[in-house]
Design an enzyme around this catalytic site. Structure first.
Site, short mmCIF file in Angstrom:
data_model
loop_
_atom_site.label_atom_id
_atom_site.label_comp_id
_atom_site.label_asym_id
_atom_site.label_seq_id
_atom_site.Cartn_x
_atom_site.Cartn_y
_atom_site.Cartn_z
N THR A 156 0.82 -1.22 0.00
CA THR A 156 0.00 0.00 0.00
C THR A 156 0.85 1.25 0.00
O THR A 156 0.48 2.26 -0.60
CB THR A 156 -0.92 -0.01 1.24
OG1 THR A 156 -1.76 -1.15 1.15
CG2 THR A 156 -1.73 1.25 1.36
N TYR B 98 -7.92 0.86 -3.46
CA TYR B 98 -6.75 1.26 -4.27
C TYR B 98 -6.08 -0.01 -4.79
O TYR B 98 -6.43 -1.12 -4.38
CB TYR B 98 -5.74 2.05 -3.41
CG TYR B 98 -5.32 1.26 -2.19
CD1 TYR B 98 -6.00 1.42 -0.97
CD2 TYR B 98 -4.31 0.30 -2.24
CE1 TYR B 98 -5.66 0.66 0.14
CE2 TYR B 98 -3.97 -0.45 -1.13
CZ TYR B 98 -4.65 -0.26 0.05
OH TYR B 98 -4.32 -1.03 1.15
N SER C 247 1.77 -7.76 -0.68
CA SER C 247 2.54 -8.72 0.14
C SER C 247 1.83 -10.04 0.38
O SER C 247 2.49 -11.04 0.71
CB SER C 247 2.92 -8.07 1.47
OG SER C 247 1.80 -7.93 2.32
N THR D 14 1.52 -4.40 4.28
CA THR D 14 1.37 -4.68 5.72
C THR D 14 0.79 -6.07 5.97
O THR D 14 0.90 -6.57 7.08
CB THR D 14 0.44 -3.64 6.37
OG1 THR D 14 -0.84 -3.67 5.74
CG2 THR D 14 1.06 -2.25 6.28
N ASP D 15 0.17 -6.70 4.98
CA ASP D 15 -0.47 -8.01 5.22
C ASP D 15 0.53 -9.04 5.75
O ASP D 15 0.21 -9.78 6.67
CB ASP D 15 -1.13 -8.55 3.94
CG ASP D 15 -2.42 -7.82 3.63
OD1 ASP D 15 -3.13 -8.24 2.69
OD2 ASP D 15 -2.71 -6.82 4.30
N LYS E 104 -0.09 -7.60 13.05
CA LYS E 104 -1.13 -6.69 12.56
C LYS E 104 -2.42 -7.04 13.30
O LYS E 104 -2.88 -8.17 13.26
CB LYS E 104 -1.30 -6.84 11.05
CG LYS E 104 -2.22 -5.83 10.41
CD LYS E 104 -2.19 -5.96 8.89
CE LYS E 104 -3.07 -4.94 8.20
NZ LYS E 104 -3.02 -5.08 6.70
N GLU F 69 -2.83 -28.20 27.99
CA GLU F 69 -4.09 -28.68 27.37
C GLU F 69 -3.92 -30.04 26.71
O GLU F 69 -4.88 -30.76 26.46
CB GLU F 69 -4.52 -27.67 26.28
CG GLU F 69 -4.98 -26.34 26.83
CD GLU F 69 -6.43 -26.36 27.26
OE1 GLU F 69 -6.84 -25.44 27.97
OE2 GLU F 69 -7.15 -27.32 26.88
N1 DGL Z 1 -2.41 -5.94 -0.42
C1 DGL Z 1 -1.97 -5.57 0.91
C2 DGL Z 1 -0.45 -5.76 1.01
O1 DGL Z 1 0.24 -5.51 0.01
C3 DGL Z 1 -2.32 -4.15 1.21
C4 DGL Z 1 -2.12 -3.84 2.66
C5 DGL Z 1 -1.01 -2.82 2.91
O2 DGL Z 1 0.07 -2.87 2.28
O3 DGL Z 1 -1.21 -2.03 3.84
O4 DGL Z 1 0.01 -6.16 2.08
#
Ligand code: DGL
Length: 355
Positions: A34, A48, A81, A114-115, A187, A309
């Protein structure tokens, strides 16, 4: 570094602007996400396309970073990602490793979606041997959006990578003024700028404030080294997400993989890594077939207690401790480059205690 350059400069009679050698050298490795995204309008903060803007445009959009360090950019990948496979992950680690081995490079920033940002950051902390700051950074809004968070995140990431007191403290994640340790960050919100948690430090107006150290092995103290990993794939490990009414099919499907290469399964269990009683026979059978069963939890806080457990000693299972399932998957894959197979459960558990 700076003293050597100064002596060299003076001996050669070269007069560099004072600011040139008063600053560290930071390389930004761009991979997509992103932070490099593009939306149709400035009000599209969540709609986007990721991985569109090239690294030079990212750097040129924040000229202030050149006041912090001598910054250059490398376009390693241009992907969202969630699509990063072992091939891309290994390529990022090899590029970062190549850069930190250069004497003239003082720090590295990786711009990333971020993924799966936390997974790449953790993998770098396990496999890149250096004490130079490595900072992974992303954004939750594309640069085309109102109040985009990427430019300030990039500025702060460069400030951290250029900070001498960030050396030897492991791989960082920088998001939303927060400094995180790669091992512990995850995350926790999928659509707001405060998307990551496990605060560990803070970066405000270009200055880092670090409050904790990582208790586990990382970088130079790691027994795993990207330089010793060959090829484009890691030993295959997969994750099964726990819930009510579990069927053994998700696990037995890996039985086919077990023959083709899945050498461990991460059970992302409910609660303390619980295993439904109708699933236990399947997991004990897979363990006998040589597939290492690793109990983690779908619950973000806390950790999985061994023999609590489930009788892990009896079944030869491993517990992931406080690692989330996606990081446990990476550590298990690296551990499998050292252990032979599930007969090495004790060695695998030692690795999960130490990293
Ligand atoms: N498609 C997600 C990625 O590339 C978008 C999320 C982001 O980068 O914040 O991880």
């Amino acid at each position: 570094m700076k003293k050597t350059l100064t002596a060299l400069t003076l001996s050669l009679g070269l007069i560099l602007p004072f600011s040139t050698f008063a600053k560290n050298n930071v390389v930004v490795v761009a991979t997509g996400g992103t932070i490099a995204g593009a939306g149709a309008s400035s009000t599209n903060s969540a709609t986007y396309t990721a991985a569109k803007v090239p690294v030079d445009d990212l750097l040129n959009a924040v000229p202030q970073i050149q006041n912090l360090a001598n910054v250059t950019g490398v376009q390693a990948l241009q992907v969202a990602s969630e699509s990063i496979t072992d091939k891309e992950l290994l390529a990022i680690a090899r590029k970062v490793n190549e850069l930190v081995k250069k004497p003239e490079v003082n720090g590295v920033v990786i711009t990333h979606g971020t993924d799966t940002l936390e997974e790449t950051a953790y993998f770098l902390s396990l496999t890149v041997h250096t004490d130079k700051p490595i900072v992974v950074v992303g954004s939750m809004r594309p640069p085309s959006a109102l109040s985009a968070d990427g430019p300030l995140n990039l500025y702060s990431a460069v400030a951290l990578a250029a900070a001498d007191d960030a050396k030897g403290k492991g791989v960082f994640v920088l998001m939303n003024d927060d400094i995180f340790a790669a091992r512990d960050v995850t995350k926790t919100i999928n659509i707001h700028t405060n998307a990551f948690s496990s605060q560990w430090g803070s970066l405000v107006e270009g200055k880092p404030y670090l409050f904790r150290n990582v208790a586990k092995r990382f970088n130079n103290a790691s027994e795993f080294n990207i330089e010793n990993i060959k090829g484009d794939t890691l030993p295959l490990v997969q994750i099964v997400y726990g819930s009510g009414n579990m069927l053994p099919d998700a696990y037995t499907a890996y039985t086919a993989y077990a023959k083709a290469g899945a050498k461990a399964i991460i059970h992302a269990g409910t609660g303390n890594g619980s295993v439904a009683k109708n699933i236990v026979p399947t997991l004990t059978e897979l363990q006998k077939q040589g597939v290492q069963i690793i109990r983690s939890s779908r619950v973000p806080q806390g950790f999985v207690l061994r023999n609590a457990e489930q009788p892990d000693d009896k079944y030869n299972w491993v517990v992931a401790h406080d690692l989330n399932p996606q990081k446990a998957k990476l550590l298990a894959a690296l551990a499998l480059t050292k252990t032979k197979d599930a007969k090495d459960a004790k060695e695998m558990q030692r690795i999960f205690w130490e990293y």
